[in-house]
Enzyme design. Sequence first.
Site, mmCIF file in Angstrom:
data_model
loop_
_atom_site.group_PDB
_atom_site.id
_atom_site.type_symbol
_atom_site.label_atom_id
_atom_site.label_comp_id
_atom_site.label_asym_id
_atom_site.label_seq_id
_atom_site.Cartn_x
_atom_site.Cartn_y
_atom_site.Cartn_z
ATOM 1 N N CYS A 130 -2.111 -20.119 19.187
ATOM 2 C CA CYS A 130 -1.540 -20.934 18.116
ATOM 3 C C CYS A 130 -2.450 -20.747 16.914
ATOM 4 C CB CYS A 130 -1.465 -22.406 18.501
ATOM 5 S SG CYS A 130 -0.895 -23.447 17.126
ATOM 6 N N CYS A 133 -3.094 -24.447 14.705
ATOM 7 C CA CYS A 133 -3.930 -25.538 15.216
ATOM 8 C C CYS A 133 -4.124 -25.373 16.718
ATOM 9 C CB CYS A 133 -3.336 -26.895 14.869
ATOM 10 S SG CYS A 133 -1.613 -27.105 15.390
ATOM 11 N N SER A 134 -3.384 -26.143 17.520
ATOM 12 C CA SER A 134 -3.594 -26.079 18.978
ATOM 13 C C SER A 134 -2.297 -26.290 19.740
ATOM 14 C CB SER A 134 -4.618 -27.133 19.398
ATOM 15 O OG SER A 134 -4.177 -28.428 19.017
ATOM 16 N N CYS A 135 -1.170 -25.798 19.213
ATOM 17 C CA CYS A 135 0.104 -25.948 19.912
ATOM 18 C C CYS A 135 0.030 -25.267 21.278
ATOM 19 C CB CYS A 135 1.236 -25.364 19.074
ATOM 20 S SG CYS A 135 1.524 -26.285 17.537
#
Length: 225
Positions: A130, A133-135
Amino acid sequence: MSSGSSEGENEHQKPGASSHGHTHDHDHPVFQDDDDVSDPALIRYRAIRSLLIEKGILSADELRAAVERMESVGPHVGADIVAHAWADPAFHSRLVESPKSAVAELGYHVAEADLIIVENTPQVHNLIVCTLCSCYPRSILGQPPAWYVSRSYRTRAVREPRSVIAEFGLQISSDCEVRVHDSNADMRYLVLPMRPEGTDGWDRDRLSQLVTRDCLIGTAVPQAK
């Protein structure tokens, strides 16, 4: 970067087909950020949590119970899904064609808007990232590892995925195409790794033991033990 792009020495040039080497799960120090960059998702969570409690919509105990339910999910769920796909060709087809409904057959709920299964083959190896961000498919894999959300991994996985994978101990042959898939708020990916040779006749429980978190991201491949 568009989802499903392919890797090369410069950005996304394609190599070709595949073979895989041995690897294992570990947090590689090269993917730890030197500076203290807060996770945007965590910032949003804290703000929403405080607001819900302040407005009396939810209590702290109710939120704590919800977090505990989420934390009960982990890579073992993804491993079970993969083991079913390996053992049942019909389920395999349903999983690839309609992931959320197939996963629901096993009693698991995919909370994300969309889930896409990307299947490793002798010609293609898939890697998930991702870049924003941190999907991550948290509803079936739990919390992402620290290296997945680090700035180093998020940038390097796009530019030099083959090198990143090698730093996890996995060597992808030069004739293997490496495809990088960029998750976002609406779309999450799960790697369906190839079933290791020598596992004919194994039951699903035994097969699931071969599938690690890193296999489901693409920085590892299952190895028969």
